[in-house]
Design a protein around this motif. Sequence first.
Motif, mmCIF file in Angstrom:
data_model
loop_
_atom_site.group_PDB
_atom_site.id
_atom_site.type_symbol
_atom_site.label_atom_id
_atom_site.label_comp_id
_atom_site.label_asym_id
_atom_site.label_seq_id
_atom_site.Cartn_x
_atom_site.Cartn_y
_atom_site.Cartn_z
ATOM 1 N N GLY B 348 0.782 -1.229 0.000
ATOM 2 C CA GLY B 348 0.000 0.000 0.000
ATOM 3 C C GLY B 348 0.810 1.274 0.000
ATOM 4 N N LEU B 349 1.797 1.368 0.889
ATOM 5 C CA LEU B 349 2.509 2.620 1.071
ATOM 6 C C LEU B 349 4.011 2.379 0.977
ATOM 7 N N GLU B 357 4.042 12.721 0.166
ATOM 8 C CA GLU B 357 4.400 12.096 -1.096
ATOM 9 C C GLU B 357 3.608 10.818 -1.320
ATOM 10 N N LEU B 361 1.105 10.023 -4.397
ATOM 11 C CA LEU B 361 1.898 9.125 -5.240
ATOM 12 C C LEU B 361 1.122 8.708 -6.489
ATOM 13 N N ALA B 362 -0.101 8.257 -6.309
ATOM 14 C CA ALA B 362 -0.885 7.796 -7.460
ATOM 15 C C ALA B 362 -1.462 8.986 -8.226
ATOM 16 N N LYS B 414 -4.900 8.341 -0.535
ATOM 17 C CA LYS B 414 -4.089 8.203 -1.751
ATOM 18 C C LYS B 414 -4.959 7.737 -2.916
ATOM 19 N N TRP B 415 -5.848 6.793 -2.668
ATOM 20 C CA TRP B 415 -6.616 6.202 -3.770
ATOM 21 C C TRP B 415 -7.958 6.859 -4.011
#
Lengths: 340, 503
Positions: B348-349, B357, B361-362, B414-415
């Motif tokens: 995941g990370l 960051e 990231l994605a 993130k997602w």
Amino acid sequence: MSLKTPSAAPDVASGGPSERRAPSRSTARGLLHVPHGGLVVVLILVCVFTALQADAFTSSQNLLNVLRQVSVNAVIAAGLTLLMTAGGMDFSMGSNAAVTLCVGAQLIDGGWSTPAVVVVCLALATLIGLVNGLVVTYTRVAPFVATLASAMLLDGVALLVLDGMSVTIGDKMSSLGNDEVVGVPYLTVVAVLVLALTGVTMRFTTFGRDAFAMGGNEHVARLSGINVNARKLALYALAGVLAGLAGLMLLSRLGAAAPNTAGLQTQLTAVAAVVIGGTSLAGGHGTVVGTVFGVVLLGVVANALNLLQVNSNYQLVVTGGVLLVAAIINEVQRKSSPGH
Amino acid sequence: MTSPATTTGPVVRVRGVTKSFGGAAALKGVDLDLYPGEIHALMGMNGAGKSTLVQVLCGVHQPDGGTIEVDGHRHTGLNVRRARGLGVSSVPQRRELAMGLTVAENIMLGDLPTRRFGAVDWKAVRARAGAALSGLGIDIDVQRVAGSLTVAEQTMVEVAREVRRGGRVLILDEPTACLSARDAGQVRALVRRLRDEGVAVVYISHYIDEVMSVADRVTVLRDGGLVRSAPAAETDPAALVRDMVGRDVVSRRPERPAPRDEPGLAVRGLSHGHAVRDFTVEVRKGEIVAVLGPAGDAQSRLFDLLSGRVRPDAGEVLVDGRPVPPGRVGAALAGGLRCVTGDRRSLGLVQSMTVDENLMLAGDRFARRRLHRSADLARRAAPVRDAYGVVALSGNPPVGSLSGGNQQKVLLGKWLETEPVACFLEDPTNGVDVAAMADIHTLVDDLAARGVAVLLASSSAEEVMRLADRVVVVSAGRTVGEHDITAITRDELVATALGGQPQ
């Protein structure tokens, strides 16, 4: 748990407890919190000691000489820093440089024009790097093994190209190797440019950050939409082209190609410099600034041993010792930095 | 059940222990009494100080103040070795066996019986390791390689090793996290057995039902301070949650807009080896469909298959009506499918990278950004941090230094902020405390309310009842049932799926 080193981060809120405590710490411990502090201390100690023992050390002629010697290593180490940060490794850069150097010398000896030789050599070096990348990416052989194999292979190829002879190139390319611009050797200008570009790439471009992500966790990088395979190929090709550049720089400095110039030994020095600079062998961490310190430290130590007329048998012993001390200091410093 | 041995004194007595790291107080004057033959549950949110207290007990950290007595003798300057010598040891959350060695070697490690000339007496190794296991009623072949054990079996082997070494105070850190109901039951049976043998057990768990059923005494920590230490019989789940969080936590099903009548995610005939056979599900936009099954069953393979890490043998995936080519990460992402792993550490990370960051990231890769500036990054990450309630002690630390709950929020942020059409969430509240769990459930509700098709894989029946509109039950790789959530009770769900964390 998460509380191990919470406020050791550099951007801690102003007036935080750790900031207030900082001045009361002894300088030695304070230095642990300056990036590369330990390395700088070792470098200064070596410089001061040498300067006191040998007057010639501080002469401009000698300093220029050190800069020239260091420049070739710096170019190799710059490419390696980026590659190792991404979790890769290339032991064949020095041998790639050796092949480039020999091929370049033969071509110039055969009457080719210098620009054509430069283009052909860089293309060849890139191709070699790309082949390394293809092997590592698609056969999943560990980079360590794959590139060590290609290093031996390329060392042999370099010998075959020369066929046991020394090939001189006259004064072609000699201005790159020996001339200066405002007191700085051209070679150093090239090295500084390469280092600066690498540093900027690592810090300010997505390409560079992708390297950190891949080195930190390749699965996560891939799942986050980074084209990991393409990035790896690009990084190995980049290592190749920089190795080729280093080969040409060496050729211009020496003015000749002799058997066993560059090769695996040169590469080991570059790897040592990068590791001394704090780049992680496992990937995910790395700085160009650290690499610069590493390269300079190794260059200065080699020069000091020459100037002090240390028996050549002891030179390797001392170099190894310095490497070990720097690596230990680095590790101590890394443990006291945030995130560990 | 034997009653706590109140006639004898405590084997470990902790008084007023304080500990701080770089100015942040992790423990503020904590008292703790551990009695032989008692299961002592240690509860609290992520970051409440449980792990620090345990590390102080085991000698990993030295307390800044306070005293630790073992058998009535005060001990200062404990280190791991001395603590172990006194019989205090722990089984950490991440199991620490030498995976390439056999069970017997692992149990006897550091104390291998030898014959003359220092040759290892393998017969004795096997015999003594076997005795250590059977003494605790554990049935595992000592010749098996540790790496081939299930997580539950690894826990049991570690417990047996510590007991054999003379462990009288055993600290178990979330021993049942990520286990199926049957495996968790085995571990709990072992814990009760340890208690009956007179071991003082410290039991750390986020599962309130489990704690209520297994513990004799419960100590709750909050923000490094002691909130309550009382016999388990004198407390109830609601009070426990209030003690841990400091307020009532409400996590009830909200009214969500009805799902739109268009398919967001359709999976047809997905098959992979024996693990997933002909899996079919359709999720409308704005709908949450849960896949529930025993731990390690088909739902645990869906992440690999849907994200494109692994190419399925057969089957097709459609996002928003368009087919997504199988086995390619880039294609799944480009199609608008976002898969959030339940294994944030390895999939995941990037643990060494900063919070900001990781958050971007994605998103930054989708936006095809070429340049990276940390000030700019922080500005873009700030709203995501706020929206997902990510709390870091200082600025922008490496994500690996955050608590589990915060890491999970970073992972979701993130997602879910990358404009998903369909989402696959795998155990989104894995290893997360009660308050963070409620927050994450609200985030998932919001996601569905935004019109995203959400497929949820979970091994917790509570979570499914809380979040899902429909539930697909899988067992042995096959779909065995599909229910509207209103048409089934929790107990029926557990019975069909054999999953979850029942008592």
